[in-house]
Design a protein around this motif. Structure first.
Motif, mmCIF file in Angstrom:
data_model
loop_
_atom_site.group_PDB
_atom_site.id
_atom_site.type_symbol
_atom_site.label_atom_id
_atom_site.label_comp_id
_atom_site.label_asym_id
_atom_site.label_seq_id
_atom_site.Cartn_x
_atom_site.Cartn_y
_atom_site.Cartn_z
ATOM 1 N N PHE A 6 19.866 -30.957 11.721
ATOM 2 C CA PHE A 6 20.206 -32.181 12.423
ATOM 3 C C PHE A 6 21.024 -31.805 13.653
ATOM 4 O O PHE A 6 21.886 -30.927 13.592
ATOM 5 C CB PHE A 6 21.017 -33.102 11.508
ATOM 6 N N ARG A 7 20.750 -32.471 14.770
ATOM 7 C CA ARG A 7 21.544 -32.222 15.976
ATOM 8 C C ARG A 7 22.952 -32.756 15.794
ATOM 9 O O ARG A 7 23.899 -32.224 16.342
ATOM 10 C CB ARG A 7 20.870 -32.856 17.195
ATOM 11 N N GLN A 8 23.075 -33.820 14.999
ATOM 12 C CA GLN A 8 24.400 -34.333 14.673
ATOM 13 C C GLN A 8 24.347 -34.933 13.278
ATOM 14 O O GLN A 8 23.545 -35.818 13.007
ATOM 15 C CB GLN A 8 24.836 -35.408 15.679
ATOM 16 N N ASN A 9 25.200 -34.415 12.380
ATOM 17 C CA ASN A 9 25.314 -34.983 11.044
ATOM 18 C C ASN A 9 26.344 -36.103 11.080
ATOM 19 O O ASN A 9 27.311 -36.027 11.842
ATOM 20 C CB ASN A 9 25.771 -33.913 10.047
ATOM 21 N N PRO A 10 26.170 -37.128 10.254
ATOM 22 C CA PRO A 10 27.203 -38.173 10.206
ATOM 23 C C PRO A 10 28.503 -37.596 9.642
ATOM 24 O O PRO A 10 28.462 -36.620 8.882
ATOM 25 C CB PRO A 10 26.603 -39.223 9.266
ATOM 26 N N THR A 11 29.619 -38.167 10.038
ATOM 27 C CA THR A 11 30.912 -37.700 9.531
ATOM 28 C C THR A 11 31.572 -38.837 8.751
ATOM 29 O O THR A 11 31.252 -40.010 8.938
ATOM 30 C CB THR A 11 31.839 -37.260 10.682
ATOM 31 N N ASP A 12 32.505 -38.461 7.880
ATOM 32 C CA ASP A 12 33.199 -39.448 7.054
ATOM 33 C C ASP A 12 33.921 -40.467 7.930
ATOM 34 O O ASP A 12 34.464 -40.122 8.975
ATOM 35 C CB ASP A 12 34.219 -38.752 6.147
ATOM 36 N N VAL A 13 33.909 -41.726 7.482
ATOM 37 C CA VAL A 13 34.527 -42.819 8.218
ATOM 38 C C VAL A 13 35.432 -43.594 7.264
ATOM 39 O O VAL A 13 35.063 -43.835 6.113
ATOM 40 C CB VAL A 13 33.453 -43.765 8.805
ATOM 41 N N VAL A 14 36.615 -43.949 7.763
ATOM 42 C CA VAL A 14 37.542 -44.774 6.995
ATOM 43 C C VAL A 14 37.839 -46.012 7.824
ATOM 44 O O VAL A 14 38.219 -45.908 8.994
ATOM 45 C CB VAL A 14 38.863 -44.007 6.723
ATOM 46 N N VAL A 15 37.629 -47.197 7.244
ATOM 47 C CA VAL A 15 37.898 -48.450 7.956
ATOM 48 C C VAL A 15 38.618 -49.417 7.028
ATOM 49 O O VAL A 15 38.557 -49.293 5.806
ATOM 50 C CB VAL A 15 36.614 -49.136 8.481
ATOM 51 N N ALA A 16 39.278 -50.390 7.640
ATOM 52 C CA ALA A 16 39.861 -51.486 6.870
ATOM 53 C C ALA A 16 38.771 -52.533 6.647
ATOM 54 O O ALA A 16 37.901 -52.720 7.500
ATOM 55 C CB ALA A 16 41.033 -52.094 7.638
#
Length: 93
Positions: A6-16
């Protein structure tokens, strides 16, 4: 042809809760150029749900809920095959 990486893998996200969440991914190069879809906890996401939109490699969830939390995977697919990205975790607090 569908290249491995993958040219860009998704990264972990933290949201309210209530905030928008965006996961980004760029599929491997391929011929024909692969399309993408997203899976949450191994189940394909239905982007007809009004809070969810998929645009290019971006998965956008507006007004996140606790139930949106989980492991998300981006899948690049063309007629040759499919390839999963590394998973990314969405945490909603």
């Amino acid at each position: 042809v569908l290249r491995d990486d993958f040219r860009q893998n998704p990264t972990d996200v933290v949201v309210a809760a209530g905030e928008p969440a965006i996961l980004e991914c760029q599929p491997p190069r391929g011929h024909p150029e692969p399309t993408i879809y997203w899976k949450k906890d191994k189940v394909r996401i239905d982007d007809r749900e009004e809070r969810i939109s998929i645009c290019g490699g971006k998965l956008m969830i507006s007004n996140t809920r606790k139930s949106d939390a989980g492991m998300y995977t981006c899948v690049g697919t063309n007629m040759v095959g499919e390839r999963d990205s590394d998973p990314a975790e969405l945490t909603v607090f």
